[in-house]
Scaffold this motif. Structure first.
Motif, PDB file in Angstrom:
ATOM      1  N   VAL A 288      -9.470  -2.209   3.577  1.00 38.59           N
ATOM      2  CA  VAL A 288      -9.092  -0.966   2.894  1.00 38.59           C
ATOM      3  C   VAL A 288      -8.334   0.015   3.793  1.00 38.59           C
ATOM      4  O   VAL A 288      -7.700   0.931   3.281  1.00 38.59           O
ATOM      5  CB  VAL A 288     -10.308  -0.254   2.236  1.00 38.59           C
ATOM      6  N   CYS A 289      -8.383  -0.178   5.138  1.00 38.37           N
ATOM      7  CA  CYS A 289      -7.615   0.765   5.967  1.00 38.37           C
ATOM      8  C   CYS A 289      -7.042   0.188   7.250  1.00 38.37           C
ATOM      9  O   CYS A 289      -6.484   0.956   8.045  1.00 38.37           O
ATOM     10  CB  CYS A 289      -8.410   2.028   6.243  1.00 38.37           C
ATOM     11  N   GLY A 290      -7.100  -1.099   7.484  1.00 41.11           N
ATOM     12  CA  GLY A 290      -6.460  -1.687   8.665  1.00 41.11           C
ATOM     13  C   GLY A 290      -5.109  -2.284   8.299  1.00 41.11           C
ATOM     14  O   GLY A 290      -4.914  -2.740   7.172  1.00 41.11           O
ATOM     15  N   ASP A 291      -4.183  -2.287   9.246  1.00 36.39           N
ATOM     16  CA  ASP A 291      -2.805  -2.707   8.976  1.00 36.39           C
ATOM     17  C   ASP A 291      -2.395  -3.903   9.827  1.00 36.39           C
ATOM     18  O   ASP A 291      -2.490  -3.868  11.059  1.00 36.39           O
ATOM     19  CB  ASP A 291      -1.826  -1.566   9.283  1.00 36.39           C
ATOM     20  N   LEU A 292      -1.872  -4.942   9.163  1.00 36.76           N
ATOM     21  CA  LEU A 292      -1.307  -6.102   9.856  1.00 36.76           C
ATOM     22  C   LEU A 292       0.175  -5.862  10.137  1.00 36.76           C
ATOM     23  O   LEU A 292       0.960  -5.627   9.211  1.00 36.76           O
ATOM     24  CB  LEU A 292      -1.428  -7.349   8.984  1.00 36.76           C
ATOM     25  N   ARG A 293       0.552  -5.944  11.393  1.00 36.52           N
ATOM     26  CA  ARG A 293       1.955  -5.768  11.778  1.00 36.52           C
ATOM     27  C   ARG A 293       2.412  -6.970  12.606  1.00 36.52           C
ATOM     28  O   ARG A 293       1.615  -7.567  13.324  1.00 36.52           O
ATOM     29  CB  ARG A 293       2.109  -4.475  12.589  1.00 36.52           C
ATOM     30  N   ILE A 294       3.670  -7.322  12.486  1.00 34.49           N
ATOM     31  CA  ILE A 294       4.236  -8.397  13.304  1.00 34.49           C
ATOM     32  C   ILE A 294       4.910  -7.745  14.501  1.00 34.49           C
ATOM     33  O   ILE A 294       5.964  -7.121  14.373  1.00 34.49           O
ATOM     34  CB  ILE A 294       5.243  -9.242  12.502  1.00 34.49           C
ATOM     35  N   SER A 295       4.267  -7.851  15.674  1.00 38.02           N
ATOM     36  CA  SER A 295       4.793  -7.160  16.857  1.00 38.02           C
ATOM     37  C   SER A 295       6.012  -7.858  17.417  1.00 38.02           C
ATOM     38  O   SER A 295       6.935  -7.225  17.924  1.00 38.02           O
ATOM     39  CB  SER A 295       3.708  -7.078  17.939  1.00 38.02           C
ATOM     40  N   GLU A 296       6.003  -9.190  17.339  1.00 41.73           N
ATOM     41  CA  GLU A 296       7.064  -9.973  18.003  1.00 41.73           C
ATOM     42  C   GLU A 296       7.214 -11.267  17.244  1.00 41.73           C
ATOM     43  O   GLU A 296       6.219 -11.969  17.019  1.00 41.73           O
ATOM     44  CB  GLU A 296       6.638 -10.178  19.458  1.00 41.73           C
TER      45      GLU A 296
ATOM     46  N   ARG B 212       0.795  -1.224   0.000  1.00 39.52           N
ATOM     47  CA  ARG B 212       0.000   0.000   0.000  1.00 39.52           C
ATOM     48  C   ARG B 212       0.826   1.272   0.000  1.00 39.52           C
ATOM     49  O   ARG B 212       0.288   2.358  -0.204  1.00 39.52           O
ATOM     50  CB  ARG B 212      -0.951   0.001   1.185  1.00 39.52           C
ATOM     51  N   ASP B 213       2.131   1.164   0.242  1.00 42.52           N
ATOM     52  CA  ASP B 213       2.969   2.358   0.298  1.00 42.52           C
ATOM     53  C   ASP B 213       3.685   2.667  -1.006  1.00 42.52           C
ATOM     54  O   ASP B 213       4.529   3.571  -1.048  1.00 42.52           O
ATOM     55  CB  ASP B 213       3.956   2.246   1.460  1.00 42.52           C
TER      56      ASP B 213
ATOM     57  N   THR C 161      -9.511  -7.798  -1.452  1.00 45.27           N
ATOM     58  CA  THR C 161      -9.630  -6.669  -2.377  1.00 45.27           C
ATOM     59  C   THR C 161      -9.418  -5.373  -1.607  1.00 45.27           C
ATOM     60  O   THR C 161      -9.643  -5.288  -0.393  1.00 45.27           O
ATOM     61  CB  THR C 161     -11.010  -6.627  -3.070  1.00 45.27           C
ATOM     62  N   ALA C 162      -8.981  -4.349  -2.355  1.00 45.21           N
ATOM     63  CA  ALA C 162      -8.771  -3.011  -1.804  1.00 45.21           C
ATOM     64  C   ALA C 162      -9.940  -2.136  -2.277  1.00 45.21           C
ATOM     65  O   ALA C 162     -11.029  -2.651  -2.536  1.00 45.21           O
ATOM     66  CB  ALA C 162      -7.435  -2.476  -2.317  1.00 45.21           C
ATOM     67  N   ILE C 163      -9.724  -0.820  -2.371  1.00 45.60           N
ATOM     68  CA  ILE C 163     -10.672  -0.005  -3.135  1.00 45.60           C
ATOM     69  C   ILE C 163     -10.161  -0.084  -4.566  1.00 45.60           C
ATOM     70  O   ILE C 163      -9.272   0.664  -4.991  1.00 45.60           O
ATOM     71  CB  ILE C 163     -10.764   1.432  -2.602  1.00 45.60           C
ATOM     72  N   GLU C 164     -10.693  -1.048  -5.306  1.00 45.19           N
ATOM     73  CA  GLU C 164     -10.257  -1.342  -6.674  1.00 45.19           C
ATOM     74  C   GLU C 164     -10.796  -0.244  -7.574  1.00 45.19           C
ATOM     75  O   GLU C 164     -11.998   0.019  -7.582  1.00 45.19           O
ATOM     76  CB  GLU C 164     -10.805  -2.707  -7.106  1.00 45.19           C
ATOM     77  N   SER C 165      -9.903   0.369  -8.348  1.00 44.06           N
ATOM     78  CA  SER C 165     -10.324   1.572  -9.057  1.00 44.06           C
ATOM     79  C   SER C 165      -9.436   1.812 -10.282  1.00 44.06           C
ATOM     80  O   SER C 165      -8.207   1.861 -10.157  1.00 44.06           O
ATOM     81  CB  SER C 165     -10.229   2.775  -8.096  1.00 44.06           C
ATOM     82  N   ARG C 166     -10.069   1.951 -11.401  1.00 43.12           N
ATOM     83  CA  ARG C 166      -9.346   2.272 -12.637  1.00 43.12           C
ATOM     84  C   ARG C 166      -8.626   3.618 -12.499  1.00 43.12           C
ATOM     85  O   ARG C 166      -9.214   4.577 -11.995  1.00 43.12           O
ATOM     86  CB  ARG C 166     -10.361   2.338 -13.795  1.00 43.12           C
ATOM     87  N   MET C 167      -7.367   3.680 -12.937  1.00 39.42           N
ATOM     88  CA  MET C 167      -6.689   4.983 -12.952  1.00 39.42           C
ATOM     89  C   MET C 167      -5.478   4.951 -13.867  1.00 39.42           C
ATOM     90  O   MET C 167      -5.061   3.888 -14.334  1.00 39.42           O
ATOM     91  CB  MET C 167      -6.313   5.447 -11.537  1.00 39.42           C
ATOM     92  N   ASP C 168      -4.946   6.130 -14.138  1.00 37.75           N
ATOM     93  CA  ASP C 168      -3.738   6.262 -14.938  1.00 37.75           C
ATOM     94  C   ASP C 168      -2.551   6.509 -13.998  1.00 37.75           C
ATOM     95  O   ASP C 168      -2.703   7.126 -12.943  1.00 37.75           O
ATOM     96  CB  ASP C 168      -3.870   7.423 -15.924  1.00 37.75           C
TER      97      ASP C 168
ATOM     98  N   ALA D 252      -7.198   2.960  -2.121  1.00 38.60           N
ATOM     99  CA  ALA D 252      -6.745   2.842  -0.725  1.00 38.60           C
ATOM    100  C   ALA D 252      -6.689   1.365  -0.365  1.00 38.60           C
ATOM    101  O   ALA D 252      -7.453   0.563  -0.916  1.00 38.60           O
ATOM    102  CB  ALA D 252      -7.673   3.583   0.236  1.00 38.60           C
ATOM    103  N   GLN D 253      -5.797   1.039   0.559  1.00 39.22           N
ATOM    104  CA  GLN D 253      -5.683  -0.336   1.051  1.00 39.22           C
ATOM    105  C   GLN D 253      -4.912  -0.326   2.360  1.00 39.22           C
ATOM    106  O   GLN D 253      -4.030   0.511   2.561  1.00 39.22           O
ATOM    107  CB  GLN D 253      -4.950  -1.220   0.037  1.00 39.22           C
ATOM    108  N   GLY D 254      -5.210  -1.250   3.254  1.00 39.46           N
ATOM    109  CA  GLY D 254      -4.411  -1.448   4.455  1.00 39.46           C
ATOM    110  C   GLY D 254      -3.361  -2.518   4.235  1.00 39.46           C
ATOM    111  O   GLY D 254      -3.434  -3.293   3.274  1.00 39.46           O
ATOM    112  N   ASP D 255      -2.367  -2.578   5.138  1.00 34.01           N
ATOM    113  CA  ASP D 255      -1.360  -3.645   5.076  1.00 34.01           C
ATOM    114  C   ASP D 255      -2.029  -5.000   5.273  1.00 34.01           C
ATOM    115  O   ASP D 255      -2.666  -5.243   6.300  1.00 34.01           O
ATOM    116  CB  ASP D 255      -0.302  -3.439   6.172  1.00 34.01           C
TER     117      ASP D 255
END
Lengths: 315, 315
Positions: free
Chosen positions: B288-296, B170-171, B206-213, B197-200
């Motif tokens: 679309v906006c939550g993030d998965l992180r590995i804490s430990e 997403r970054d 699926t994310a917010i799937e959207s056609r774009m240039d 937009a998408q979260g980790d």
């Protein structure tokens, strides 16, 4: 940084080295009470400002990760939630980061002991120097905090469990509220393993390990289901390091562990090429301020794990 | 948001549905060239503003995830790195998020199709409304971008590989520089699967799937080893959502996948209790906006995966 006078102080001499529902509580506190805990560091004071890497092998492994407590929460019963408001930390000014042979995400690649000692200013936000290579902002938290498991026996302090323990979640900082499921009458809460800074993953196995005092406020949510610990944090969690963005390496594999190992290996290589950093120094620096994130966990059969290193620490 | 006039435009009619080193390049560009890509959405236009969840089963699976290209980079050889400066995105204003049966981190718990349609303002930073439940800031990126693998044959577009592809990171937003290892002469770069937009984790698949240039600038780093994709991002990656902190759930297990599933399940339960949100809506919003992180990832045998949901989206 403590925001109110605690009702009680639990001294560091009242500590234990494993989890058990048979431990005698040091004290009983009521919901609403604020309690100060004096915590030892994860080496139980065996690593000092004159320690060297060679000393690591001489440390007594039975004294790893002491936790202060336990305290009994009046009225706590299995099925309740222990609500813990994390008031603040009073750090000691000395810390250490080690590569301990046999421990850590890349233990197979780093068989030799290494030790980095940190001296930092307390009461300021000044980042700590990592030699002349980087500067790491402080963000104190407790790596280990939990309540006693229902299962009888003495359980190792090392692995975390659904009742908490060695969670090593770097965002359990001042201002955060943690919720733990309670499995035994009285909860039996303990805390220790205080860290001055850590990245997500704690990849080399240690953070900036540092003795400090912690103040917490306890409350109970009666008869509320909770499968695993959760927390609410009121402010940005990366604002102290993210101003200049990140260098990011990835690993891509059908196994998240393999992907994570590749991502961290890639960062160690990159820090060597960008900053001339030695491998074990890069590994320890990664542990105290790099973050493991799961970028993609749905595009079977390959997942993407990314390792984020903040660029600001090199400015 | 494009910052300079591109030398070439690659039109959306020039697209393909899998990776192969035998595809005929649409065009050859030189290192230093800036190229605009017109990208289709991940459904190849099959999902429209009048689609319903029932329509998902009627979509042609052979048309999933078209990518625009490939283009040949003049002088690119195996062992080089393709450096890609991500200039900017021109989003279309329409997007969708779906729970597709059989796909996603919790596919076993969500067997029924679901579809959320998004209409957003282009050219502003205004967050998109998710019904009356939340508002999600936009942060456009391309989910799929990569070069051809050395291995012969036609390879599925779904899994990412060391040469990139369906990375879903997403970054990889405007201003970021991506580095991909090149495995074939000419590199053969393609891009698509654009997301508003998408979260980790992209946890529901699926994310917010959207056609774009998309406009990119290419360069080559000759004969430089790189095991997996890496990138440099010049600014904070969570500043658009983190002002009020996070609600965080965790999973603790000896398997990272199991821990991730528990963390996301816990968040779906929590959003139901805190905001009265239905389970599949919470699952799609998490994606679309939550993030998965590995804490430990070091306190054997149990690892901690945490799922971070920004509180600001509920204000």
């Amino acid at each position: 940084m403590c925001t109110a006078t605690p009702s009680y102080t639990i001294h560091a001499r009242d500590h234990h080295f494993g989890w058990s529902n048979r431990l005698e509580p040091v004290r009983t506190v009521a919901p609403g009470d604020r309690v100060e805990f004096r915590c030892r560091d994860a080496s139980d004071g065996q690593i000092t400002p004159v320690s060297t890497a060679a000393d690591l092998a001489r440390n007594d492994p039975d004294r790893v990760n002491p936790v202060t407590g336990p305290i009994r929460i009046d009225g706590a019963e299995p099925g309740d939630i222990l609500k813990i408001e994390i008031d603040g930390f009073t750090p000691s000014g000395f810390g250490w980061t080690a590569n301990i042979p046999g421990f850590g995400l890349l233990a197979d690649q780093f068989p030799d002991p290494a030790l980095h000692l940190w001296h930092y200013q307390t009461g300021t936000d000044a980042p700590m120097a990592f030699g002349d290579m980087a500067r790491v902002p402080l963000r104190p938290f407790a790596g280990t905090l939990g309540v006693a498991p229902a299962a009888n026996g003495c359980h190792s302090i090392i692995p975390p469990r659904r009742v908490g323990g060695n969670l090593d979640i770097r965002d359990l900082t001042a201002g955060t509220t943690l919720y733990l499921p309670i499995e035994v009458s009285g909860a039996l809460f303990s805390i220790g393993d205080t860290h001055a800074a850590q990245g997500d993953g704690e990849v080399c196995g240690t953070a900036i390990e540092s003795r400090m005092d912690v103040t917490l406020r306890f409350d109970l949510l009666k008869a509320t289901p909770l499968a695993f610990p959760r927390f609410t944090t009121p402010a940005p969690v990366t604002g102290h390091v993210d101003s200049n963005g990140y260098e990011v390496t990835t690993g891509i594999a059908p196994d998240l562990m393999e992907a994570a190992r590749s991502a961290v290996s890639g960062m160690i290589d990159l820090l060597g090429r960008l900053h001339g950093m030695g491998a074990v120094e890069a590994y320890m620096l990664s542990s105290v301020c790099g973050d493991l994130r799961i970028s993609e966990i749905v595009d079977a059969p390959n997942w993407v794990v990314a390792f984020y290193m903040p660029r600001s620490i090199f400015n």
